[in-house]
Design an enzyme around this catalytic site. Structure first.
Site, PDB file in Angstrom:
ATOM      1  CG  ASP A  12     -77.681 -15.931 -61.055  1.00  0.00           C
ATOM      2  OD1 ASP A  12     -76.611 -15.620 -62.003  1.00  0.00           O
ATOM      3  OD2 ASP A  12     -78.142 -17.087 -60.733  1.00  0.00           O
ATOM      4  CG  ASP A  14     -77.131 -20.087 -66.052  1.00  0.00           C
ATOM      5  OD1 ASP A  14     -77.251 -20.827 -67.074  1.00  0.00           O
ATOM      6  OD2 ASP A  14     -76.566 -19.119 -66.298  1.00  0.00           O
ATOM      7  CG  ASP A 171     -78.517 -19.947 -58.114  1.00  0.00           C
ATOM      8  OD1 ASP A 171     -78.136 -18.922 -58.536  1.00  0.00           O
ATOM      9  OD2 ASP A 171     -78.659 -21.113 -58.365  1.00  0.00           O
TER      10      ASP A 171
END
Length: 220
Positions: A12, A14, A171
């Protein structure tokens, strides 16, 4: 492959590879100011990140006084304009990211990004931080017609990277669900933009720092 168990490591963007909180919060607050809303603290914006900029804007409006009819559609282009112009003012790779990418590169592992951010913005951000060329592919929220938690972006990443044993690092619950549905193991970054403790995301493994990533993967 030097015996390393994975051919592909997907990330991922961000909150996983890049700490983009300062620039995303600035874009949200610039947009809220158009409605004379008070700015939100970065800590308030943090859990709004992960499902793309439109969702983040909607959550920002909700948190600052409500979502007027048509406001998201009207203000979304303004948020994108501002963010594109200020995409890497504060954003930096998380500690240990570059060293981990170097290590994976030395092991012959293909690295890639799958993000719900628009592909053009993802490429721009990674380019400004000198990381775009490190990725075998970059898949954004608008690249394959669907976004995480759908498994399709991760499946597309695997195809574009030439297939092989894959792991995905993220996240958010969207990252974990996308990986699960794509049938690949997931690693949660506890330092990311979490909306719940990392241990509650349902990932197969958790790291607290990027220094832990390659040693963990080598054991799997």
């Amino acid at each position: 492959m030097n015996g390393f168990p994975f051919a592909i490591v997907g990330f991922d963007l961000d909150g996983t590879l890049i700490d983009t909180l300062g620039d995303l919060a600035a874009a949200v607050n610039h947009t809220l100011a158009r409605l004379d809303r008070a700015p939100l603290a970065e800590a308030a914006v943090r859990p709004m990140i992960g499902r793309g900029a439109k969702h983040m804007l909607e959550e920002g409006l909700r948190a600052s006084g409500g979502v007027p009819d048509g406001a998201v559609e009207r203000l979304y282009p303004e948020l994108l304009r501002f963010y594109e112009a200020h995409i890497a003012v504060h954003s930096l790779p998380f500690p240990g990211v570059v060293a981990a990418l170097d290590r994976l590169d030395a092991l012959g592992v293909r690295t890639a990004v799958v993000t719900n951010k628009l592909e053009g913005l993802a490429r721009q951000l990674l380019g400004e931080l000198g990381l775009a060329d490190r990725m075998a592919t970059i898949i954004g929220g608008d690249t394959v017609g669907t976004r995480k938690p759908s498994p399709e972006p991760i499946r597309a990443m695997i195809e574009r990277c030439g297939r092989g044993r894959t792991v995905f690092v993220g996240d958010s619950i969207y990252d974990v669900m996308a990986a699960k549905h794509a049938g690949v193991p997931s690693v949660a970054a506890s330092f990311g933009f979490l909306d719940r403790p990392a241990g509650e995301l349902g990932a197969d493994h958790v790291i607290d720092h990027f220094d832990e990533l390659v040693p963990l993967l080598a054991r799997l």
